[in-house]
Write an enzyme that holds these catalytic residues in place. Structure first.
Site, PDB file in Angstrom:
ATOM      1  CE  LYS A  34      37.258  35.993  42.237  1.00 59.05           C
ATOM      2  NZ  LYS A  34      37.145  35.313  41.569  1.00 59.05           N
ATOM      3  CE1 TYR A 276      25.229  66.180  54.109  1.00 60.41           C
ATOM      4  CE2 TYR A 276      25.663  64.122  54.082  1.00 60.41           C
ATOM      5  CZ  TYR A 276      26.069  66.038  53.787  1.00 60.41           C
ATOM      6  OH  TYR A 276      27.482  66.047  53.993  1.00 60.41           O
TER       7      TYR A 276
HETATM    8  C1  LIG Z   1      36.680  34.024  42.687  1.00 64.27           C
HETATM    9  C2  LIG Z   1      36.392  32.843  41.881  1.00 64.27           C
HETATM   10  C3  LIG Z   1      36.651  31.624  42.316  1.00 64.27           C
HETATM   11  C4  LIG Z   1      35.832  31.629  44.244  1.00 64.27           C
HETATM   12  O1  LIG Z   1      34.272  31.827  43.609  1.00 64.27           O
HETATM   13  P1  LIG Z   1      33.696  31.916  45.770  1.00 64.27           P
HETATM   14  O2  LIG Z   1      32.318  31.484  44.569  1.00 64.27           O
HETATM   15  O3  LIG Z   1      34.458  32.665  46.387  1.00 64.27           O
HETATM   16  O4  LIG Z   1      34.557  31.023  45.848  1.00 64.27           O
HETATM   17  C5  LIG Z   1      36.647  30.896  41.912  1.00 64.27           C
HETATM   18  N1  LIG Z   1      37.086  30.752  41.145  1.00 64.27           N
HETATM   19  C6  LIG Z   1      37.242  31.555  40.401  1.00 64.27           C
HETATM   20  C7  LIG Z   1      37.640  31.053  37.980  1.00 64.27           C
HETATM   21  C8  LIG Z   1      37.026  32.148  40.555  1.00 64.27           C
HETATM   22  O5  LIG Z   1      37.067  33.778  39.472  1.00 64.27           O
END
Ligand SMILES: *Cc1c(COP(=O)(O)O)cnc(C)c1O
Length: 392
Positions: A34, A276
């Site tokens: 994702k 800045y």
């Molecule tokens: C993002 C996600 C993961 C992976 O999590 P990490 O901490 O990056 O390993 C696993 N399961 C779900 C449901 C997620 O949303």
């Protein structure tokens, strides 16, 4: 060459191999891809994952599934977030696997899949203590029965998500055990009713490190694949020494390095201020290198006066406020740095040859610590305008 994110795909493959070695070759691996693979580039990471033997992908938005399908990725893709009903037709045409938490949405999926004459795979998500998506434990069996009766749906998995699997605090370890107990009870009830729960999965990166009893049929690593141990070794109490030793054998390397370049060198006199807000004053005559990287690229503004870059292996502090597109680095009064030299904003930690010397923490996890966040947010926030350059 200006600012770029170099993505070392060979390191990604090594990280996946390390996880595979830890969880065993028979378990499935669902690559959490994702958010553009946590900023690394979804399509390239997907291709490398399949080459390295990953089984499926986890996404959060339907558009992410569309990008992968357009790139001819045919592996199963699990949609981990709750979609909107408007997106159901796309879910069906892209052949995504939604996780489902409620009767209403299951019925809507079934209706549209039946109308499209498709058999849609779904995973039942059970909320065991995260209070995000997922049904209550007490509803799980009824929903499994409902899916089982839907002519256009097939339940190919059952999942939960862990809230504190990355914490070695004893209370958090207990909480994770409680979540797993509730999950296993619900899965057993589904099995006892004669329904196949499909692939049973719970483990994110934290659980891959600390909770072997969460590995079940499939693990869902994200951050660990991109080279960051979700659990920080210095946080582990002595009672977890055994786990620490096992953790040490799990070697992962940061996949992304953010590189920039010295585009200008200028002289600043003692007493003059930089950038800045005039937050930094030269304490001696010095030279300042200008890098074309700023908070719009994903270098957090909170890192102003608190982070450093490396140029030819030497460390130089960022001084003054980080701007939207540029930042200023103090290269000292007799600089070795040449104009157009490459600078690393974050990447691998630098381990000096002399073991007496400290490791220079230059990775995104150290940067995250500096600005009170997590490495996930650092790599996700590298803007689209920063080109990804793939190696390996
Ligand atoms: C993002 C996600 C993961 C992976 O999590 P990490 O901490 O990056 O390993 C696993 N399961 C779900 C449901 C997620 O949303």
């Amino acid at each position: 060459m200006r600012t770029k994110a170099v993505i070392y795909l060979d390191r990604f493959k090594n990280n996946l191999d390390s996880i595979r070695a830890r969880v065993g070759k028979d378990r499935h691996i669902c690559v959490s891809i994702k958010a553009n693979a946590y900023g690394h580039g979804a399509v390239q990471i997907a291709k490398k994952s399949l080459e390295a033997g990953a089984n499926c992908f986890g996404i959060a938005a339907v558009s992410e599934g569309e990008e992968l399908r357009k790139a001819d990725i045919k592996a199963p893709i699990i949609l981990l977030s709750q979609p909107h009903p408007d997106e159901i037709s796309k879910i069906i045409s892209l052949n995504l696997i939604p996780v489902v938490s409620d009767a209403e949405f299951i019925a809507a999926l079934n209706k549209q899949a039946a109308a499209a004459r498709k058999k849609l795979h779904v995973h039942l998500k059970i909320d065991t203590g995260m209070a995000r998506v997922g049904c209550n434990v007490s509803e799980a069996l009824a929903l499994a029965r409902q899916i089982n009766k839907c002519s256009a749906l097939k339940m190919t998995g059952t999942a939960t998500h862990l809230a504190v699997s990355d914490s070695a605090d004893m209370r958090d370890i207990d909480y994770t055990k409680q979540q797993l107990t509730r999950f296993k009870k619900a899965v057993n009830a589904i099995k006892a009713a004669g329904i196949n729960p499909g692939i049973v999965h719970a483990a994110n990166s934290g659980a891959i490190i600390l909770h072997p009893d969460a590995w079940l049929d499939m693990v869902r690593p994200g951050i660990l694949l991109y080279g960051y141990k979700a659990v920080q070794e210095f946080e582990l109490p002595l009672s977890h020494l055994n786990k620490l030793i096992k953790l040490k054998s799990l070697i992962v390397d940061p996949v992304m390095e953010l590189k920039s370049v010295v585009t200008l060198i200028k002289k600043v006199k003692k007493g003059e201020t930089v950038s800045y807000g005039r937050t930094w004053t030269a304490y001696q005559d010095t030279f300042i290198a200008i890098l074309p990287v700023g908070y719009a690229d994903g270098l957090p503004r909170l890192a102003s006066n608190r982070w450093q870059v490396t140029i030819n292996g030497a460390v130089y502090p960022i001084v003054g406020r980080i701007c939207m597109d540029q930042c200023c680095v103090n290269i000292g009064s007799k600089p070795d740095v040449q104009r157009w030299a490459e600078a690393t904003v974050f990447g691998a930690n630098i381990v000096p040859e002399d073991p007496e010397l400290p490791v220079i923490m230059q990775d995104a996890a150290a940067l995250a610590n500096t600005v009170r966040t997590i490495p996930y947010e650092i790599t996700c926030n590298i803007n689209r305008r920063v080109p990804r350059v793939y190696k390996g």
